[in-house]
Structures are given as C-alpha cells and as structure tokens.
Design an enzyme around this catalytic site. Structure first.
Site, PDB file in Angstrom:
ATOM      1  N   HIS A   1       0.817  -1.215   0.000  1.00  0.00           N
ATOM      2  CA  HIS A   1       0.000   0.000   0.000  1.00  0.00           C
ATOM      3  C   HIS A   1       0.857   1.274   0.000  1.00  0.00           C
ATOM      4  CE1 HIS A   1       0.418  -0.156   4.508  1.00  0.00           C
ATOM      5  NE2 HIS A   1       0.444   1.163   4.365  1.00  0.00           N
TER       6      HIS A   1
ATOM      7  N   ASP B   1       0.331  -7.731   1.659  1.00  0.00           N
ATOM      8  CA  ASP B   1       0.692  -6.312   1.678  1.00  0.00           C
ATOM      9  C   ASP B   1       2.209  -6.122   1.695  1.00  0.00           C
ATOM     10  OD1 ASP B   1       0.284  -3.617   1.540  1.00  0.00           O
ATOM     11  OD2 ASP B   1      -0.300  -3.350   3.633  1.00  0.00           O
TER      12      ASP B   1
ATOM     13  N   SER C   1       4.617   2.786   7.903  1.00  0.00           N
ATOM     14  CA  SER C   1       4.305   1.607   7.093  1.00  0.00           C
ATOM     15  C   SER C   1       5.502   1.190   6.249  1.00  0.00           C
ATOM     16  CB  SER C   1       3.110   1.891   6.183  1.00  0.00           C
ATOM     17  OG  SER C   1       1.933   2.018   6.928  1.00  0.00           O
TER      18      SER C   1
END
Length: 471
Positions: free
Chosen positions: A122, A152, A226
């Site tokens: 992402h 992911d 992230s």
C-alpha cells in the site's frame, strides 16, 4: 525545708510503687492475652508477601545497539502519482494542465547489500515514480520488482555505488509475547524515528476473513511508519510494520506487523518465481471455541476442526479425515485459524509439514505434502469453483477469474448456459482473482448473497466474454 524534702520523697516513692504495680499486674496480663490468642487470620486468596525489589536493581534492556543498527537499514520511500482533475472551460481557455503530482511517503527496509528493499504494497501502490532516501541522505530512484496484495508486501531495488547496510531476518515464530521490540520508520516525515514497546499478541487477524496473521505490538506507529522495521533487542528483523487500529488515523496503543517469516518467503518467491507460491493443506473447517465445540460435539475448545477435505489434496493423500482436530503444525500450536494460516503462508507447494491431530481421542502425527492453490474449491450458488491453473491463464491469456468445476444450479445452467469449464471473472462489477474473493463475498453477505447478486461476468467455453444482469 524538711517538709518539702519529705513531700518530694513521698511523691517519688508513690510513683515507683504505681509503676511497679502497672508492670506487674496489668502489662503482664496484656502480654499473656496476646501470646495465647488462638483467633485465626482469614485469607480467601493466595497472597504473596515478598518484598518488591528496588527499582534501581531492575535490569533495563539496552536498545542503543539495536537502534543504531536498524536506523541505517531503514529508508524513506516517496511514492509519486499523477492525478488528473476534470478540465473546466477556464482550464481549456487558459491552456492549463489539470495533472497534479501527489506524493505519498512511507518506509522500507534494506534486506541485501546490493539494494533490495522490502516495504508494504500500500506504500507504493499506483506509483508512477519511486524515490528512496537512505539514512545518510543519499537519494535513489527505485524499481518495483514485485508485490503481493494479500500479504501487503512489495519488493523494490535500487542501484547504489557501494554495498549498503542491511537488516538480518530473525525468526518471527520464535518471538514471544512480552518480548521487547523496536519500531523504526519515518512517521509524519520524521526520518529515522525509533520507538519501543513489547509484543502484545501474535497471529492477529484484522480482516475478519481469518487470512491475516499479524504481530501486535504497543510500540508507537503512525502514518509514515508503514513498511518500516520491527526489530528485537538483537537488531534482528522480525516484522514489517503495516497497520494501526485507530478512530483518529493516528496511534492509540496498538500496531501490527507482517511477521518476518512471511515477509521473507514472499520476497524470495518474487525474486525466484516472479509471483508468490502458496502451499495449502486442502482442508476446510473452523477454529474451535465453546460454541463450535458444542456444535461439532467435541470436548476441546482449542484447535482447528476439519469439516471437509479437498479432493486430490495433500491432506487427503496423507489420510487426514473429516472430524480430525489439528492441534499443532510442526512446532506451532494451533489455538485459532490464524495460527494455521500464518504458518502456511511461510510454506510452498510440495513442502512437507507434520500435523499433530486428535482423532477419536487419540493423538496422531501425520506428514502432509502441501498442494498448489489450484486444487482449492469453494461452493457458490450451488456451483463448485476452483482457482485457474497458471498454465491455463498463460495459454488462454486470462488475467483473473475462477473456473466452474461442477454446477448443480439448474437455473444458471438452463437460463445462462453456465457449465463446467466456464470462468467467472466479475461479480457485481468486482473483479474476482481467486476463490479467496468468493469467500470474502460469502462472509460479507452470508445467506443474502443470492439476493444481492446483480451482475455476473463470465468467459464461456468458447472463450467469449459475457455479462448477465439480474433484476
């Protein structure tokens, strides 16, 4: 003068006699009462009366070495996308360009001296340009090697003139709840930020589909973290920071990381095969708890209950049967389904795992050779659907879909001609990539799925695309 001395002497003698009488008659009696008392002390709960050690004597972990190693391996990822706004008449007359560059940021971890970088899918999704900034402020353009949307995870590559500092993978299966960890990343564009916490839980599923298996930690993680590193006190990479749960979008106490064993397997597959190789047991069922144990009529509340075994799967060939309860896979205890799915995410087809299971009250250990995902099936509208084999995808130039292997829905067969060999590509304009997407739809709509079916897109046995709209 003699009277005064006499008075003082009489007073002193009186005091001595009074004190002696008290000591002899009253105090002795009190002591006797205390020592001879047999009244019991009531205690309802086990209690420890040990003194707490001084805080100054506690061993506090030293994070400095692990932090120093980690910050040199974590990079700042910039994702540039081009968005196009609707053109107005004023834009047309003025000759203005409606394209706008939008920059998103995140983190990544260098995993090899030649510049391979792991991050979240992402973080880089939809990027037209990727830029990597190292801890020493060197900047490089990055190439996207591959991604896996399900876990992911994405793999990038930069070409640096020198060997780079890189993270060493740790064994996330050996990480323990309560163990100290560090989260390293770039929250809110604050580069090289290190926060500390403990592992709060393992095998967490946030999706409700039982497909995830995150490490949960209370180390502070915010937007920008992230793709960054979760490391232990030895500086070993045990997770890739991926998500937070928050009503505000910022950290409120819980964060989640993809375990390093899953992340490492994904990037190794991307490098070797170009995609992720998934090995499956070939069993269907559910995790046990008090309610499901009563339904299945078993006397344990932990483990995975096998309600069905896939035909031609490794589990069927190994002798796994309906009603078996899987308690352990290799050395991993199975208390919930995400324990099982998380461990299988680290395995490939043809890998052998040892299942410890309970059958009719007896414990058995059965070796199972994992199968390819193509053998997985799911029931949908009285049809049995299976993933499309990769060789068929290539030969028929099919990008997505699931194939019908059995159709017992007479209405769909009679009215639409849907039969064995047809491929379902979209449901309600939602692209179907695998049986996992069908499972998600079934979990979302439950028994109302058929009522919510509005559109079905297929590829028929002649290779033609068709769409059917239901009113």
């Amino acid at each position: 003068m003699k009277k005064i001395l006499t008075l003082i002497l009489v007073s002193a003698l009186g005091g001595i006699m009074t004190l002696s009488a008290y000591k002899f008659f009253i105090e002795e009696e009190s002591e006797a009462l205390i020592t001879t008392s047999s009244e019991p002390t009531l205690s309802y709960f086990p209690t420890s009366h040990k003194a707490v050690a001084s805080y100054g004597t506690l061993n506090v972990p030293d994070f400095t070495e692990a932090a120093n190693d980690a910050v040199h391996t974590v990079v700042h990822v910039k994702n540039t996308t081009i968005s196009r706004a609707p053109m107005t008449l004023q834009d047309l007359f003025m000759g203005r360009n409606t394209e706008r560059a939008q920059v998103g940021t995140g983190s990544g971890v260098i995993i090899s001296p030649d510049g391979y970088i792991i991050t979240n899918n992402h973080v880089i999704n939809g990027a037209q340009k990727l830029s990597i900034t190292l801890n020493d402020n060197r900047i490089y353009d990055a190439e996207l090697i591959g991604t896996d949307e399900k876990t992911d995870i994405a793999l990038l590559k930069i070409d640096a003139s020198t060997d780079l500092a890189f993270a060493t993978f740790g064994d996330s299966d050996q990480a323990k709840v309560g163990e100290w960890v560090l989260a390293v990343g770039n929250p809110f564009n604050l580069t090289s930020t290190v926060t500390a916490g403990i592992i709060s839980a393992k095998s967490r599923d946030l999706s409700g589909t039982q497909a995830q298996s995150f490490i949960q930690t209370d180390a502070a993680v915010n937007p920008g973290n992230s793709g960054g590193a979760l490391v232990n006190t030895r500086g070993e990479l045990i997770g890739i920071n991926t998500a937070i749960t928050s009503q505000t979008g910022s950290y409120i106490g819980y964060s989640f990381a993809v375990p390093s064993n899953i992340a490492r397997k994904v990037v190794e597959d991307i490098m070797e095969f170009g995609n992720v190789q998934k090995g499956i047991l070939g069993v269907r069922g559910g995790e046990l708890n008090s309610k499901s144990a009563e339904t299945f009529e078993v006397n344990t509340t932990q483990g995975f209950y096998v309600s069905d075994v896939e035909e031609n799967s490794g589990a069927e060939k190994a002798g796994v049967k309906k009603g078996d309860i899987i308690k352990k896979i290799d050395n991993i205890n199975i208390s919930k389904f995400s324990d099982l799915s998380g461990y299988l995410s680290t395995k490939r087809p043809n890998d052998v795992v040892n299942l410890t299971l309970i059958r009719n009250g007896d414990e058995k250990v059965i070796p199972v050779t994992l199968s390819k995902t193509e053998i997985m099936t799911v029931d949908f509208l009285n049809m049995q659907l299976r993933n499309i084999p990769n060789d068929l995808k290539k030969s028929a130039n099919i990008n997505n879909g699931v194939v019908v292997v059995k159709n017992e829905n007479y209405a769909l067969y009679k009215n639409l001609g849907i039969n064995r060999g047809y491929i379902i590509t979209e449901i309600n304009d939602q692209k179907i990539n695998s049986v996992d997407d069908i499972i998600k739809l079934k979990q979302k709509h439950g028994d109302n799925l058929e009522k919510n079916l509005r559109k079905l897109s297929i590829i028929n046995s002649s290779g033609q695309k068709e769409s059917f709209i239901f009113k």
